[in-house]
Design an enzyme around this catalytic site. Structure first.
Site, mmCIF file in Angstrom:
data_model
loop_
_atom_site.group_PDB
_atom_site.id
_atom_site.type_symbol
_atom_site.label_atom_id
_atom_site.label_comp_id
_atom_site.label_asym_id
_atom_site.label_seq_id
_atom_site.Cartn_x
_atom_site.Cartn_y
_atom_site.Cartn_z
ATOM 1 C CB SER A 224 -0.893 0.029 1.233
ATOM 2 O OG SER A 224 -1.619 -1.175 1.342
HETATM 3 N N1 SAH Z 1 -1.004 -4.853 3.929
HETATM 4 C C1 SAH Z 1 -0.226 -5.155 2.737
HETATM 5 C C2 SAH Z 1 -0.976 -4.775 1.481
HETATM 6 C C3 SAH Z 1 -1.409 -6.001 0.863
HETATM 7 S S1 SAH Z 1 -2.348 -6.003 -0.617
HETATM 8 C C4 SAH Z 1 1.141 -4.538 2.775
HETATM 9 O O1 SAH Z 1 1.417 -3.757 3.694
HETATM 10 O O2 SAH Z 1 1.954 -4.859 1.908
HETATM 11 C C5 SAH Z 1 -3.681 -7.020 -0.040
HETATM 12 C C6 SAH Z 1 -3.339 -8.431 0.313
HETATM 13 O O3 SAH Z 1 -4.550 -9.026 0.758
HETATM 14 C C7 SAH Z 1 -2.858 -9.284 -0.860
HETATM 15 O O4 SAH Z 1 -1.621 -9.828 -0.556
HETATM 16 C C8 SAH Z 1 -3.941 -10.352 -0.998
HETATM 17 O O5 SAH Z 1 -3.447 -11.625 -1.372
HETATM 18 C C9 SAH Z 1 -4.524 -10.385 0.402
HETATM 19 N N2 SAH Z 1 -5.869 -10.919 0.519
HETATM 20 C C10 SAH Z 1 -6.934 -10.760 -0.295
HETATM 21 N N3 SAH Z 1 -8.010 -11.436 0.179
HETATM 22 C C11 SAH Z 1 -7.601 -12.041 1.340
HETATM 23 C C12 SAH Z 1 -8.248 -12.901 2.295
HETATM 24 N N4 SAH Z 1 -9.504 -13.298 2.180
HETATM 25 N N5 SAH Z 1 -7.504 -13.334 3.345
HETATM 26 C C13 SAH Z 1 -6.210 -12.986 3.500
HETATM 27 N N6 SAH Z 1 -5.559 -12.184 2.630
HETATM 28 C C14 SAH Z 1 -6.240 -11.718 1.561
#
Ligand code: SAH
Length: 209
Positions: free
Chosen positions: A60
């Site tokens: 993000s």
């Molecule tokens: N917080 C992260 C941003 C991640 S992007 C950072 O600081 O880098 C969002 C993430 O959510 C992705 O890696 C995706 O695979 C995950 N995601 C999507 N749906 C999900 C679910 N149901 N359970 C766990 N992770 C999920």
């Protein structure tokens, strides 16, 4: 490009954009974001933008991480926080000095393994990681004093149910083609909702990969 000075400039930019919680700004200043992206992108790690982390996912934008963290904490130190969507691990690392325990779940196994290595390398001993579907929360650790969802969609009932009374959940909620960053507070009698503005996140998906 990855020095402390570069990180300080990022913090000044976030302050200018309206992030006022010094505790959050110091956590951003103390977190080496270049270690959460591929080496080829490390020179761009302190730009205020989202970057690709592979598997179609993104780390993000620092401003959004700061805004969500500030909204979640609301000026308090929390004990147990759940993050849904570990991704690179950056958001969890920013939370680590600000709360007692961070529980973070990710549905893509490969991202879990890489994030775990980063937490280990940085010595973050209060971050607990699990390869699981975050739409189910982490029932054995509930209730949480805060829940942060970093993928956009509908807020699963399992998550609001795992909030302690007085706790907040911050999540991007799909509203047509855009997402609204939403803050839900559990009260004695139900839930209160506040809108924090438009954001863009990768989708919240069910099941594991
Ligand atoms: N917080 C992260 C941003 C991640 S992007 C950072 O600081 O880098 C969002 C993430 O959510 C992705 O890696 C995706 O695979 C995950 N995601 C999507 N749906 C999900 C679910 N149901 N359970 C766990 N992770 C999920």
């Amino acid at each position: 490009m990855t020095s402390e000075g570069t990180r300080k400039r990022l913090v000044e930019r976030l302050r200018a954009k309206g992030i006022g919680d010094e505790v959050v700004l110091s956590a951003i200043a103390g977190t080496p974001r270049h270690l959460f992206v591929d080496e080829a992108l490390s020179s761009r790690a302190y730009e205020d933008s989202a970057l690709p982390i592979g598997r179609g996912q993104t780390i993000s934008q620092p401003y959004v991480v700061a805004m969500m963290t500030q909204a979640l904490l609301n000026g308090r130190r929390l004990e147990k926080v759940l993050e849904v969507g570990t991704g690179s691990g950056y958001q969890a690392a920013v939370l680590s000095p600000l709360v007692d325990k961070v529980f973070t779940v990710e549905r893509i196994g490969e991202l879990v393994r890489i994030a775990r290595k980063r937490f280990h390398r940085l010595g973050l001993k209060n971050v607990y990681t699990r390869h699981s579907d975050g739409t189910l929360g982490w029932p054995s650790q509930a209730p949480f004093d805060g829940i942060l969802v970093t993928a956009g969609g509908r807020i699963p009932d399992a998550l609001t149910e795992q909030l302690a009374v007085g706790a907040r959940l911050v999540a991007p909620v799909s509203a047509g083609r855009v997402q609204e960053l939403t803050c839900i507070t559990r009260t004695e009698s139900g839930f209160e909702e506040e809108n924090l503005g438009a954001v863009t996140f990768v989708p919240l998906l069910e099941g594991l990969e």
